[in-house]
Design a protein around this motif. Structure first.
Motif, PDB file in Angstrom:
ATOM      1  N   UNK A  21       0.839  -1.195   0.000  1.00  0.00           N
ATOM      2  CA  UNK A  21       0.000   0.000   0.000  1.00  0.00           C
ATOM      3  C   UNK A  21       0.868   1.236   0.000  1.00  0.00           C
ATOM      4  N   UNK A  22       0.235   2.389   0.171  1.00  0.00           N
ATOM      5  CA  UNK A  22       0.983   3.637   0.145  1.00  0.00           C
ATOM      6  C   UNK A  22       0.436   4.640   1.134  1.00  0.00           C
ATOM      7  N   UNK A  23       1.131   5.766   1.233  1.00  0.00           N
ATOM      8  CA  UNK A  23       0.745   6.802   2.199  1.00  0.00           C
ATOM      9  C   UNK A  23      -0.042   7.934   1.546  1.00  0.00           C
ATOM     10  N   UNK A  24      -0.383   7.769   0.270  1.00  0.00           N
ATOM     11  CA  UNK A  24      -1.170   8.786  -0.434  1.00  0.00           C
ATOM     12  C   UNK A  24      -2.519   8.974   0.271  1.00  0.00           C
ATOM     13  N   UNK A  25      -3.294   7.889   0.389  1.00  0.00           N
ATOM     14  CA  UNK A  25      -4.606   7.951   1.035  1.00  0.00           C
ATOM     15  C   UNK A  25      -4.512   8.326   2.512  1.00  0.00           C
ATOM     16  N   UNK A  26      -3.582   7.732   3.293  1.00  0.00           N
ATOM     17  CA  UNK A  26      -3.475   8.143   4.691  1.00  0.00           C
ATOM     18  C   UNK A  26      -3.208   9.638   4.883  1.00  0.00           C
ATOM     19  N   UNK A  27      -2.425  10.248   3.983  1.00  0.00           N
ATOM     20  CA  UNK A  27      -2.174  11.685   4.121  1.00  0.00           C
ATOM     21  C   UNK A  27      -3.452  12.479   3.880  1.00  0.00           C
ATOM     22  N   UNK A  28      -4.252  12.067   2.893  1.00  0.00           N
ATOM     23  CA  UNK A  28      -5.545  12.724   2.672  1.00  0.00           C
ATOM     24  C   UNK A  28      -6.462  12.516   3.874  1.00  0.00           C
ATOM     25  N   UNK A  29      -6.462  11.312   4.401  1.00  0.00           N
ATOM     26  CA  UNK A  29      -7.323  10.958   5.533  1.00  0.00           C
ATOM     27  C   UNK A  29      -6.991  11.812   6.761  1.00  0.00           C
ATOM     28  N   UNK A  30      -5.713  11.847   7.103  1.00  0.00           N
ATOM     29  CA  UNK A  30      -5.291  12.641   8.267  1.00  0.00           C
ATOM     30  C   UNK A  30      -5.598  14.116   8.048  1.00  0.00           C
ATOM     31  N   UNK A  31      -5.350  14.604   6.832  1.00  0.00           N
ATOM     32  CA  UNK A  31      -5.634  16.002   6.536  1.00  0.00           C
ATOM     33  C   UNK A  31      -7.099  16.335   6.706  1.00  0.00           C
ATOM     34  N   UNK A  32      -7.978  15.471   6.208  1.00  0.00           N
ATOM     35  CA  UNK A  32      -9.412  15.726   6.351  1.00  0.00           C
ATOM     36  C   UNK A  32      -9.832  15.816   7.801  1.00  0.00           C
ATOM     37  N   UNK A  33      -9.307  14.931   8.643  1.00  0.00           N
ATOM     38  CA  UNK A  33      -9.674  14.954  10.057  1.00  0.00           C
ATOM     39  C   UNK A  33      -9.105  16.195  10.744  1.00  0.00           C
ATOM     40  N   UNK A  34      -7.887  16.587  10.340  1.00  0.00           N
ATOM     41  CA  UNK A  34      -7.299  17.814  10.908  1.00  0.00           C
ATOM     42  C   UNK A  34      -8.196  19.012  10.617  1.00  0.00           C
ATOM     43  N   UNK A  35      -8.641  19.144   9.371  1.00  0.00           N
ATOM     44  CA  UNK A  35      -9.504  20.270   9.008  1.00  0.00           C
ATOM     45  C   UNK A  35     -10.827  20.244   9.742  1.00  0.00           C
ATOM     46  N   UNK A  36     -11.412  19.063   9.867  1.00  0.00           N
ATOM     47  CA  UNK A  36     -12.692  18.961  10.584  1.00  0.00           C
ATOM     48  C   UNK A  36     -12.524  19.330  12.048  1.00  0.00           C
ATOM     49  N   UNK A  37     -11.499  18.772  12.694  1.00  0.00           N
ATOM     50  CA  UNK A  37     -11.273  19.064  14.117  1.00  0.00           C
ATOM     51  C   UNK A  37     -11.035  20.554  14.323  1.00  0.00           C
ATOM     52  N   UNK A  38     -10.285  21.170  13.408  1.00  0.00           N
ATOM     53  CA  UNK A  38      -9.997  22.602  13.518  1.00  0.00           C
ATOM     54  C   UNK A  38     -11.290  23.416  13.488  1.00  0.00           C
ATOM     55  N   UNK A  39     -12.118  23.192  12.460  1.00  0.00           N
ATOM     56  CA  UNK A  39     -13.348  23.976  12.323  1.00  0.00           C
ATOM     57  C   UNK A  39     -14.368  23.606  13.393  1.00  0.00           C
ATOM     58  N   UNK A  40     -14.489  22.328  13.704  1.00  0.00           N
ATOM     59  CA  UNK A  40     -15.466  21.867  14.698  1.00  0.00           C
ATOM     60  C   UNK A  40     -15.138  22.435  16.077  1.00  0.00           C
ATOM     61  N   UNK A  41     -13.854  22.418  16.432  1.00  0.00           N
ATOM     62  CA  UNK A  41     -13.428  22.936  17.742  1.00  0.00           C
ATOM     63  C   UNK A  41     -13.688  24.426  17.837  1.00  0.00           C
ATOM     64  N   UNK A  42     -13.361  25.145  16.781  1.00  0.00           N
ATOM     65  CA  UNK A  42     -13.564  26.594  16.783  1.00  0.00           C
ATOM     66  C   UNK A  42     -15.052  26.932  16.909  1.00  0.00           C
ATOM     67  N   UNK A  43     -15.890  26.220  16.163  1.00  0.00           N
ATOM     68  CA  UNK A  43     -17.339  26.466  16.232  1.00  0.00           C
ATOM     69  C   UNK A  43     -17.907  26.085  17.584  1.00  0.00           C
ATOM     70  N   UNK A  44     -17.335  25.047  18.205  1.00  0.00           N
ATOM     71  CA  UNK A  44     -17.825  24.605  19.512  1.00  0.00           C
ATOM     72  C   UNK A  44     -17.622  25.673  20.573  1.00  0.00           C
ATOM     73  N   UNK A  45     -16.517  26.392  20.482  1.00  0.00           N
ATOM     74  CA  UNK A  45     -16.253  27.454  21.452  1.00  0.00           C
ATOM     75  C   UNK A  45     -17.019  28.729  21.120  1.00  0.00           C
ATOM     76  N   UNK A  46     -17.468  28.849  19.889  1.00  0.00           N
ATOM     77  CA  UNK A  46     -18.437  29.877  19.530  1.00  0.00           C
ATOM     78  C   UNK A  46     -17.957  31.294  19.375  1.00  0.00           C
ATOM     79  N   UNK A  47     -16.656  31.562  19.337  1.00  0.00           N
ATOM     80  CA  UNK A  47     -16.233  32.951  19.168  1.00  0.00           C
ATOM     81  C   UNK A  47     -16.066  33.290  17.699  1.00  0.00           C
TER      82      UNK A  47
END
Length: 592
Positions: A348-374
């Motif tokens: 296998x390769x790390x192409x898909x894992x890099x996309x996978x990790x990136x997607x979760x990073x972006x979601x956590x970033x936006x979700x966390x910011x929205x959760x705090x509400x500022x």
């Protein structure tokens, strides 16, 4: 009719009726179709295996088979690769890059089909890697062997390798433009305008083949409708920096994990430890099973709560903070799981894992910011997709590929500005600390090095033993000045290697060393060569590559340097001889 006779007649016909450019375009289309077909077979096979193995699983229960499946898959992939195909898995894209650079673009024929089986077993049974790298290897092998069959030179075989890689990526993602950019940026490094057309043809044919056989069913099946707002740019700046830092963590986690597995004494131990650790990771974090694209689809569609439902240890907890903790743990675990899969013997390769990790990073970033509400709320889907681009750019050092790939996945160019911005920031952040991509680093860990420029690539094609000058007249260290004077009379060179009876180089004497005394009759019989000789500024080894030789010329400031092999003197190499060989190589490459 024997195959060899058919090929001979075909080649004769094409020489009479087709130009080289037209022939390459036809071959690129054929390679595109075959690579697209291979991608469809691999995707369908993996999904069939995964569905068969997990269709009876219940989200609310602990599914202990998650522990066993990865070990079974890795072991089966390794054994099939070793004993049936004689082609063990491991890294795909780094090996292709090395073959292009060092082995005249001659990819073994077995790689046209071996990775279809080994990667299907690996990923189908839960190996936490992607199918893109095996498909790039398969498509590249199809291109290389097609070029070999048609008696094409290394440069044209390299172009066909790029065609196969572009077709494979295009068929998997349904992103023909991004696939072409990937082939140029990662596989080929450099390309002319005329060579661009075959890549386009191959990429389109790969995508069309996939669409005809399995429809428009893409890896990402969401309806993206969010719009870009300039007020989000400060957050995209911060996201780009985070993506760069995560890329660094990803690269280092992969390499350290693989290094730890390589430290084990036997392959059976690697399979045992790698498979067992991966199995427990998948058991606790089911979203890392296989490629993980279904998880990204759920995040983009706003169904993040369903991520917890797949874990027996987190599903009973209905808390948004647990979603963040769970996803952060996945970010940390996923690179290690990917390295365990490959290091344990899977394909296998790390192409898909890099996309996978990136997607979760972006979601956590936006979700966390929205959760705090500022301040203003951030669109979850947009930040998820843009961060996929950012981490891919940082891990693979392919910012353009990441931009166009994600832009095509979204079905439009609404996110083009943030994609460009985050990709650039992530790339800058990563390269500030680490100048090489993960592919280059993985090769360096194995003692393999890729040329950093076209000049270096051409230099490495020159064998040091082919530019040795042997017309320098040697002299024994016990000889006298008069013996050297006699050599000066017949020599056309101003350097005289001092060589003993064992043909070992003891030193050198130059014309400048004896200019003041060579005609002094009183010293002709009293001065010995051993008293005149001195060490050369540097010594070249016959086994060294030309890049290392040029570094020695540069550091010593010399114009001529001696070459030895196993302690035996062979001759001298001059800068002018190297430059002449380089010029011939350059002319030949342009003619090709």
């Amino acid at each position: 009719m024997p195959k060899s006779d058919f090929i001979t007649k075909l080649l004769i016909w094409r020489l009479r009726h087709l130009s080289n450019q037209a022939f390459i375009i036809i071959l690129s289309g054929i390679i595109g179709v075959i690579s697209g077909l291979a991608a469809v077979i691999l995707k369908s096979g993996v999904h069939a295996i995964q569905e068969f193995l997990t269709e009876d699983f219940y989200n609310e229960y602990a599914n202990f088979l998650y522990i066993l499946y990865p070990m079974i898959g890795i072991t089966a992939a390794y054994l099939v690769g070793k004993f049936i195909f004689k082609d063990v898995g491991g890294h795909g894209i780094p090996d292709v890059l090395f073959i292009i650079s060092k082995k005249q673009s001659l990819i073994p024929r077995v790689k046209m089909y071996s990775r279809l089986f080994t990667s299907a077993l690996t990923v189908g049974f839960g190996g936490s890697v992607g199918l893109e790298a095996p498909m790039v290897v398969t498509g590249s092998a199809i291109g290389s062997n097609t070029g070999l069959l048609m008696h094409l030179n290394a440069k044209k075989r390299t172009l066909l390798i790029g065609c196969g890689a572009a077709a494979a990526i295009s068929a998997i993602f349904g992103a023909p433009i991004g696939a072409v950019i990937f082939a140029i940026e990662v596989i080929l490094m450099e390309i002319s305008t005329a060579s661009f057309i075959p890549l386009l043809i191959a990429s389109v044919m790969g995508s069309l083949t996939s669409m005809i056989l399995i429809g428009k069913d893409s890896i990402f099946n969401f309806n993206f409708q969010e719009t870009f707002h300039a007020s989000h740019m400060p957050y995209y700046l911060l996201l780009g920096i985070i993506c760069g830092l995560v890329s660094l963590y990803f690269n280092r986690a992969v390499r350290k994990t693989e290094s730890a597995l390589e430290g084990l004494e036997s392959q059976s131990m690697r399979m045992l430890y790698g498979g067992a650790l991966l199995g427990f990771m998948v058991f606790f974090f089911p979203p890392i099973y296989g490629e993980g694209y279904s998880t990204l689809n759920q995040l983009i569609e706003g169904k993040s709560a369903e991520i917890l439902n797949r874990s027996p240890f987190f599903s009973v907890i209905e808390n948004p903070y647990m979603i963040i903790i769970f996803l952060v743990l996945i970010i940390l675990v996923k690179p290690i799981a990917s390295a365990l899969t490959i290091g344990g013997g899977g394909s296998g390769g790390i192409f898909a894992p890099s996309l996978y990790v990136g997607g979760i990073v972006g979601f956590v970033f936006a979700y966390s910011k929205n959760l705090f509400g500022f301040h203003i709320p951030l669109p979850l889907a947009s930040f998820t997709l843009v961060a996929m681009c950012g981490v891919m750019s940082g891990v693979q050092h392919s910012p353009l590929s990441a931009i166009f790939l994600i832009a095509e996945i979204t079905g439009g160019y609404e996110l083009f500005v943030p994609l460009m911005f985050v990709s650039a920031i992530s790339y800058i952040t990563t390269t500030y600390y680490q100048k090489d991509s993960l592919y280059s680093l993985q090769l360096k860990d194995k003692g393999k090095f890729l040329p950093e420029s076209k000049d270096q690539e051409l230099l490495e094609l020159i064998d040091i033993t082919h530019v040795i000058e042997r017309d320098l007249l040697p002299i024994h260290p016990d000889s006298k000045l008069k013996d050297l004077t006699n050599l000066v009379k017949i020599s056309k060179r101003n350097i005289f290697p001092v060589v003993d009876e064992k043909k070992s180089l003891r030193g050198i004497v130059t014309l400048d060393d004896i200019r003041d005394i060579m005609f002094d009759a009183s010293q002709q019989d009293t001065v010995f060569i051993r008293d005149l000789m001195h060490s050369p500024p540097e010594i070249l080894l016959a086994t060294e590559n030309m890049q290392k030789a040029m570094e020695k010329f540069e550091s010593s400031g010399a114009w001529n340097l001696p070459v030895i092999e196993n302690g035996i003197y062979l001759g001298f190499v001059s800068k002018s001889r190297i430059f002449n060989a380089y010029r011939k190589r350059l002319i030949r490459q342009k003619q090709d």
